[in-house]
Design an enzyme around this catalytic site. Structure first.
Site, PDB file in Angstrom:
ATOM      1  N   ARG A 111     -18.480 -22.599 -35.016  1.00  0.00           N
ATOM      2  CA  ARG A 111     -17.810 -23.454 -36.017  1.00  0.00           C
ATOM      3  C   ARG A 111     -17.141 -24.655 -35.371  1.00  0.00           C
ATOM      4  O   ARG A 111     -16.970 -25.693 -36.008  1.00  0.00           O
ATOM      5  CB  ARG A 111     -16.762 -22.631 -36.777  1.00  0.00           C
ATOM      6  CG  ARG A 111     -17.359 -21.627 -37.749  1.00  0.00           C
ATOM      7  CD  ARG A 111     -16.305 -20.689 -38.249  1.00  0.00           C
ATOM      8  NE  ARG A 111     -15.608 -20.050 -37.123  1.00  0.00           N
ATOM      9  CZ  ARG A 111     -14.708 -19.102 -37.229  1.00  0.00           C
ATOM     10  NH1 ARG A 111     -14.357 -18.666 -38.417  1.00  0.00           N
ATOM     11  NH2 ARG A 111     -14.143 -18.573 -36.159  1.00  0.00           N
TER      12      ARG A 111
ATOM     13  N   LYS B  87     -23.104  -5.851 -27.573  1.00  0.00           N
ATOM     14  CA  LYS B  87     -22.340  -4.690 -28.008  1.00  0.00           C
ATOM     15  C   LYS B  87     -21.048  -5.180 -28.678  1.00  0.00           C
ATOM     16  O   LYS B  87     -20.642  -6.306 -28.383  1.00  0.00           O
ATOM     17  CB  LYS B  87     -22.057  -3.771 -26.826  1.00  0.00           C
ATOM     18  CG  LYS B  87     -20.887  -4.217 -25.933  1.00  0.00           C
ATOM     19  CD  LYS B  87     -20.429  -3.124 -25.019  1.00  0.00           C
ATOM     20  CE  LYS B  87     -18.941  -2.979 -25.043  1.00  0.00           C
ATOM     21  NZ  LYS B  87     -18.321  -2.195 -24.038  1.00  0.00           N
TER      22      LYS B  87
ATOM     23  N   HIS C  21     -25.234  -4.562 -20.515  1.00  0.00           N
ATOM     24  CA  HIS C  21     -25.361  -5.310 -19.267  1.00  0.00           C
ATOM     25  C   HIS C  21     -25.387  -4.401 -18.035  1.00  0.00           C
ATOM     26  O   HIS C  21     -25.821  -4.818 -16.976  1.00  0.00           O
ATOM     27  CB  HIS C  21     -24.292  -6.403 -19.153  1.00  0.00           C
ATOM     28  CG  HIS C  21     -22.910  -5.883 -18.978  1.00  0.00           C
ATOM     29  ND1 HIS C  21     -22.104  -5.567 -20.033  1.00  0.00           N
ATOM     30  CD2 HIS C  21     -22.190  -5.638 -17.871  1.00  0.00           C
ATOM     31  CE1 HIS C  21     -20.957  -5.132 -19.576  1.00  0.00           C
ATOM     32  NE2 HIS C  21     -20.975  -5.167 -18.266  1.00  0.00           N
TER      33      HIS C  21
ATOM     34  N   LYS D 155     -27.916  -4.464 -13.928  1.00  0.00           N
ATOM     35  CA  LYS D 155     -27.397  -4.450 -12.553  1.00  0.00           C
ATOM     36  C   LYS D 155     -28.494  -4.042 -11.586  1.00  0.00           C
ATOM     37  O   LYS D 155     -29.236  -3.098 -11.837  1.00  0.00           O
ATOM     38  CB  LYS D 155     -26.199  -3.501 -12.449  1.00  0.00           C
ATOM     39  CG  LYS D 155     -24.997  -4.059 -13.196  1.00  0.00           C
ATOM     40  CD  LYS D 155     -23.759  -3.278 -12.923  1.00  0.00           C
ATOM     41  CE  LYS D 155     -22.571  -3.871 -13.654  1.00  0.00           C
ATOM     42  NZ  LYS D 155     -22.108  -5.121 -13.071  1.00  0.00           N
TER      43      LYS D 155
ATOM     44  N   GLU E 150     -11.462   1.068 -14.724  1.00  0.00           N
ATOM     45  CA  GLU E 150     -11.025  -0.328 -14.822  1.00  0.00           C
ATOM     46  C   GLU E 150      -9.546  -0.404 -14.465  1.00  0.00           C
ATOM     47  O   GLU E 150      -8.797   0.550 -14.732  1.00  0.00           O
ATOM     48  CB  GLU E 150     -11.218  -0.849 -16.247  1.00  0.00           C
ATOM     49  CG  GLU E 150     -12.657  -0.867 -16.714  1.00  0.00           C
ATOM     50  CD  GLU E 150     -12.766  -1.363 -18.153  1.00  0.00           C
ATOM     51  OE1 GLU E 150     -13.215  -2.489 -18.351  1.00  0.00           O
ATOM     52  OE2 GLU E 150     -12.368  -0.611 -19.068  1.00  0.00           O
TER      53      GLU E 150
ATOM     54  N   ASP F 126     -16.228   2.704 -26.885  1.00  0.00           N
ATOM     55  CA  ASP F 126     -16.332   1.429 -26.165  1.00  0.00           C
ATOM     56  C   ASP F 126     -17.172   1.563 -24.888  1.00  0.00           C
ATOM     57  O   ASP F 126     -17.836   0.602 -24.494  1.00  0.00           O
ATOM     58  CB  ASP F 126     -14.923   0.928 -25.809  1.00  0.00           C
ATOM     59  CG  ASP F 126     -14.927  -0.514 -25.344  1.00  0.00           C
ATOM     60  OD1 ASP F 126     -15.558  -1.344 -26.032  1.00  0.00           O
ATOM     61  OD2 ASP F 126     -14.318  -0.819 -24.310  1.00  0.00           O
TER      62      ASP F 126
ATOM     63  N   HIS G  38     -22.461   2.377 -22.133  1.00  0.00           N
ATOM     64  CA  HIS G  38     -22.670   2.186 -20.694  1.00  0.00           C
ATOM     65  C   HIS G  38     -22.870   3.503 -19.937  1.00  0.00           C
ATOM     66  O   HIS G  38     -23.819   3.653 -19.170  1.00  0.00           O
ATOM     67  CB  HIS G  38     -21.481   1.446 -20.067  1.00  0.00           C
ATOM     68  CG  HIS G  38     -21.199   0.123 -20.697  1.00  0.00           C
ATOM     69  ND1 HIS G  38     -22.185  -0.771 -21.036  1.00  0.00           N
ATOM     70  CD2 HIS G  38     -20.039  -0.475 -21.040  1.00  0.00           C
ATOM     71  CE1 HIS G  38     -21.638  -1.854 -21.563  1.00  0.00           C
ATOM     72  NE2 HIS G  38     -20.342  -1.695 -21.583  1.00  0.00           N
TER      73      HIS G  38
ATOM     74  N   LYS H 270      -8.987   2.875 -18.625  1.00  0.00           N
ATOM     75  CA  LYS H 270      -8.340   1.589 -18.338  1.00  0.00           C
ATOM     76  C   LYS H 270      -7.057   1.831 -17.554  1.00  0.00           C
ATOM     77  O   LYS H 270      -6.505   2.925 -17.588  1.00  0.00           O
ATOM     78  CB  LYS H 270      -8.017   0.883 -19.661  1.00  0.00           C
ATOM     79  CG  LYS H 270      -9.284   0.439 -20.388  1.00  0.00           C
ATOM     80  CD  LYS H 270      -8.962  -0.508 -21.502  1.00  0.00           C
ATOM     81  CE  LYS H 270     -10.236  -1.079 -22.095  1.00  0.00           C
ATOM     82  NZ  LYS H 270     -10.952  -1.967 -21.165  1.00  0.00           N
TER      83      LYS H 270
HETATM   84  P1  NAP Z   1     -15.130 -14.730 -28.988  1.00  0.00           P
HETATM   85  O1  NAP Z   1     -14.576 -15.391 -27.782  1.00  0.00           O
HETATM   86  O2  NAP Z   1     -14.211 -14.343 -30.103  1.00  0.00           O
HETATM   87  O3  NAP Z   1     -16.268 -15.677 -29.577  1.00  0.00           O
HETATM   88  C1  NAP Z   1     -16.831 -15.490 -30.845  1.00  0.00           C
HETATM   89  C2  NAP Z   1     -17.720 -16.663 -31.137  1.00  0.00           C
HETATM   90  O4  NAP Z   1     -18.190 -16.555 -32.492  1.00  0.00           O
HETATM   91  C3  NAP Z   1     -17.010 -18.001 -31.010  1.00  0.00           C
HETATM   92  O5  NAP Z   1     -17.887 -18.924 -30.399  1.00  0.00           O
HETATM   93  C4  NAP Z   1     -16.776 -18.387 -32.457  1.00  0.00           C
HETATM   94  O6  NAP Z   1     -16.740 -19.778 -32.468  1.00  0.00           O
HETATM   95  C5  NAP Z   1     -18.017 -17.819 -33.122  1.00  0.00           C
HETATM   96  N1  NAP Z   1     -17.872 -17.609 -34.560  1.00  0.00           N
HETATM   97  C6  NAP Z   1     -16.965 -16.809 -35.191  1.00  0.00           C
HETATM   98  N2  NAP Z   1     -17.136 -16.887 -36.522  1.00  0.00           N
HETATM   99  C7  NAP Z   1     -18.172 -17.733 -36.733  1.00  0.00           C
HETATM  100  C8  NAP Z   1     -18.810 -18.217 -37.894  1.00  0.00           C
HETATM  101  N3  NAP Z   1     -18.442 -17.836 -39.133  1.00  0.00           N
HETATM  102  N4  NAP Z   1     -19.836 -19.079 -37.754  1.00  0.00           N
HETATM  103  C9  NAP Z   1     -20.229 -19.474 -36.519  1.00  0.00           C
HETATM  104  N5  NAP Z   1     -19.662 -19.058 -35.381  1.00  0.00           N
HETATM  105  C10 NAP Z   1     -18.642 -18.191 -35.484  1.00  0.00           C
HETATM  106  O7  NAP Z   1     -15.938 -13.416 -28.630  1.00  0.00           O
HETATM  107  P2  NAP Z   1     -16.713 -13.115 -27.270  1.00  0.00           P
HETATM  108  O8  NAP Z   1     -15.787 -12.421 -26.349  1.00  0.00           O
HETATM  109  O9  NAP Z   1     -17.410 -14.325 -26.809  1.00  0.00           O
HETATM  110  O10 NAP Z   1     -17.751 -12.011 -27.758  1.00  0.00           O
HETATM  111  C11 NAP Z   1     -18.904 -12.297 -28.536  1.00  0.00           C
HETATM  112  C12 NAP Z   1     -19.623 -10.984 -28.817  1.00  0.00           C
HETATM  113  O11 NAP Z   1     -20.000 -10.396 -27.578  1.00  0.00           O
HETATM  114  C13 NAP Z   1     -18.746  -9.944 -29.517  1.00  0.00           C
HETATM  115  O12 NAP Z   1     -19.556  -9.154 -30.353  1.00  0.00           O
HETATM  116  C14 NAP Z   1     -18.226  -9.084 -28.357  1.00  0.00           C
HETATM  117  O13 NAP Z   1     -17.911  -7.788 -28.767  1.00  0.00           O
HETATM  118  C15 NAP Z   1     -19.431  -9.103 -27.453  1.00  0.00           C
HETATM  119  N6  NAP Z   1     -19.094  -8.879 -26.048  1.00  0.00           N
HETATM  120  C16 NAP Z   1     -18.226  -9.684 -25.391  1.00  0.00           C
HETATM  121  C17 NAP Z   1     -17.958  -9.468 -24.064  1.00  0.00           C
HETATM  122  C18 NAP Z   1     -17.031 -10.369 -23.294  1.00  0.00           C
HETATM  123  O14 NAP Z   1     -16.881 -10.152 -22.085  1.00  0.00           O
HETATM  124  N7  NAP Z   1     -16.429 -11.376 -23.890  1.00  0.00           N
HETATM  125  C19 NAP Z   1     -18.557  -8.404 -23.377  1.00  0.00           C
HETATM  126  C20 NAP Z   1     -19.455  -7.597 -24.063  1.00  0.00           C
HETATM  127  C21 NAP Z   1     -19.716  -7.841 -25.398  1.00  0.00           C
HETATM  128  P3  NAP Z   1     -15.847 -20.698 -33.425  1.00  0.00           P
HETATM  129  O15 NAP Z   1     -14.497 -20.110 -33.492  1.00  0.00           O
HETATM  130  O16 NAP Z   1     -15.949 -22.036 -32.768  1.00  0.00           O
HETATM  131  O17 NAP Z   1     -16.583 -20.630 -34.692  1.00  0.00           O
END
Ligand code: NAP
Length: 485
Positions: free
Chosen positions: A51, A150, A180, A184, A218, A237, A242, A333
């Site tokens: 967004r 995930k 992920h 590895k 962790e 989680d 994993h 954790k």
């Molecule tokens: P995040 O930082 O909250 O990012 C979410 C993304 O979704 C942002 O780019 C947000 O951008 C976008 N978004 C939210 N609502 C939207 C909408 N209505 N239309 C378009 N874009 C939208 O989350 P994240 O940590 O990157 O994680 C993303 C996914 O990967 C999640 O399912 C999480 O569980 C999974 N995950 C993350 C990690 C990690 O290390 N971060 C690890 C494993 C899995 P805007 O706010 O700009 O719209």
């Protein structure tokens, strides 16, 4: 010996959630590393969307900052970053509505590359809406791929619902569910060690293996994810995904071929062979404040929380190969060190010819370490060198050979997995039935402690987990390997 790099076909990767943490920290740095290694052809396009109201220039500036933060200085230079950034494009879309889609479609369809992949780095609630927009707007091509992160569901019913939503628009051979841990290098090496050598497989069974330990420890707490984590806990989680994948690769039968469905069929058989786990074989823990570390309840913002930040389980794989061999799993954790490993502990020789106390030996063990440093070591007993009598000592035999075979740098799991998506290789991704089977096993276990109104046992932040987890394995006259980096 240098690592051979085979370039992939030019591709268009459309990242939903391109402004988010995962995209900045993992996906784009991984793509940069593969670009630097000349695996990604120069005509490739990486199209970000979210967004946030950026244009392509603003997106490039944002990602440049992320690369400077997450790529070590020795691996980046201004020229290659500048060339990589020209591959980046951005168009804002709120995927819950219709605004912005037409321009995104026009951008994607403008001189498309041979391979198209969509990466859904967004909350799972958005998987269905995005998949159906891609299908309705003609962005999904006959062999385009969709990658999902995930958590894949919260329980069996929600995982089935996500599978249904994706299956409505994509065939199973187009869907890449990421875990992920499977990307590895060491986890893949476990398969090479087991199935490309004739040495280990004959002893890889209940006759020769005493037990197996799988630990994912962790040091961090819930780190701003408190609201999400408090509804999830360590079982959902970490264990359902994993640890389950690590268990599957350790326990599975040799697949007929190293191909996606053959490997996944074997993993599925392992999950289906898992016995239900009774309450006495489950220890749930929750960290309490210690020194500068706050308690889980404070971190999660829920003073009455009964969610586990730690879990240990004694799991049995009910089949011919593993009859009677316990798999001890634990994850938590705020533990003493960050460490992930699989440890295979072999049975002692049937008769010891070394009777004296100073000649005591340890059981042979194979340690497959995923974090912090990837390594595989076989622990053997040898004679202590020198003339001072005959004593035994344990030595680790390094079987990872990272220094010999590579440039010393282990590629991040996301690098491998992203290139597999582009190559169309699903071997290291979870199939829909596998994920559902894992929830089918986990759900009744969770329900059991909920019905019993189980309260997690407190443990000190920075320690080794609750005492109950030590007792779980001591009770069987065994010991956990220490949690240490
Ligand atoms: P995040 O930082 O909250 O990012 C979410 C993304 O979704 C942002 O780019 C947000 O951008 C976008 N978004 C939210 N609502 C939207 C909408 N209505 N239309 C378009 N874009 C939208 O989350 P994240 O940590 O990157 O994680 C993303 C996914 O990967 C999640 O399912 C999480 O569980 C999974 N995950 C993350 C990690 C990690 O290390 N971060 C690890 C494993 C899995 P805007 O706010 O700009 O719209």
């Amino acid at each position: 010996m240098s690592v051979k790099i085979i370039p992939v076909d030019p591709f268009d990767l459309i990242i939903f959630g391109a402004s988010g943490d995962l995209a900045r920290r993992k996906i784009l740095p991984a793509l940069y590393q593969r670009f630097l290694a000349s695996q990604i052809p120069p005509e490739t396009r990486i199209i970000g969307t979210a967004r946030s109201g950026w244009d392509s220039a603003a997106f490039r500036t944002e990602i440049k900052t992320s690369l400077e933060k997450y790529i070590p200085e020795s691996r980046r230079d201004a020229d290659s970053i500048a060339r990589f950034l020209t591959r980046l494009h951005y168009h804002p879309v709120d995927v819950k509505g219709d605004k912005g889609w037409d321009a995104l479609v026009a951008l994607v369809n403008d001189t498309p590359n041979p391979v198209r992949a969509f990466y859904l780095s967004v909350a799972p609630a958005l998987f269905g809406p995005i998949a159906s927009q891609l299908s309705q707007r003609g962005l999904r091509t006959a062999d385009s791929r969709i990658v999902v992160e995930k958590p894949f569901g919260h329980d069996l019913a929600s995982a089935q619902e996500l599978n249904k939503q994706l299956a409505h628009c994509f065939r199973e051979d187009q869907i890449y569910r990421i875990d992920h841990y499977l990307g590895k290098e060491t986890v893949q090496n476990l398969m090479a060690l087991r199935f490309a050598n004739s040495l280990l497989e004959p002893v890889w069974n209940a006759q020769h293996i005493d037990h197996i330990q799988i630990t994912v420890a962790e040091t961090i707490g819930v780190e701003g994810r408190g609201a999400y984590y408090d509804k999830s806990g360590a079982m959902r989680d970490m264990v359902q995904n994993h640890l389950m994948q690590m268990l599957c690769l350790t326990a599975m039968e040799p697949p007929a071929r190293f191909e996606a469905n053959d490997v996944r069929d074997e993993k599925l058989k392992v999950i289906r062979s898992l016995e239900d786990v009774p309450l006495p074989d489950i220890v749930r823990g929750q960290y309490r404040a210690n020194g500068d570390s706050a308690s889980y309840r404070d971190d999660a913002g829920n003073p009455d929380s009964t969610t586990e930040s730690f879990i240990a389980l004694k799991v049995r794989v009910s089949n011919w190969r593993w009859a009677g061999v316990p798999f001890y799993l634990r994850t938590g954790k705020r533990l003493r060190a960050r460490m992930s490993e699989i440890v295979v502990i072999f049975k002692d020789p049937p008769h010891s010819i070394f009777p004296h106390p100073e000649q005591r030996h340890n059981s042979n063990s194979l340690v497959i370490r995923l974090q912090p440093d990837e390594a595989i070591t076989m622990h053997m007993n040898i004679k202590e060198p020198g003339q001072g009598g005959f004593r035994l000592t344990e030595v680790p035999l390094d079987m990872s050979f990272a220094e010999t075979l590579g440039d010393g740098r282990m590629a991040d799991a996301y690098e491998r997995l992203l290139m597999d998506v582009i190559r169309g290789d699903q071997t290291l991704f979870m199939r829909g039935d596998e994920v559902e089977a894992a929830w089918r096993w986990a759900d009744p276990i969770i329900a059991r402690w909920q019905e019993a109104e189980d309260i997690p046992e407190p443990y000190d932040a920075g320690g080794s987990g609750p005492d109950g987890s030590l007792a779980l394995i001591h009770h069987d006259n065994r010991r956990w390997r220490p949690i240490e980096a």
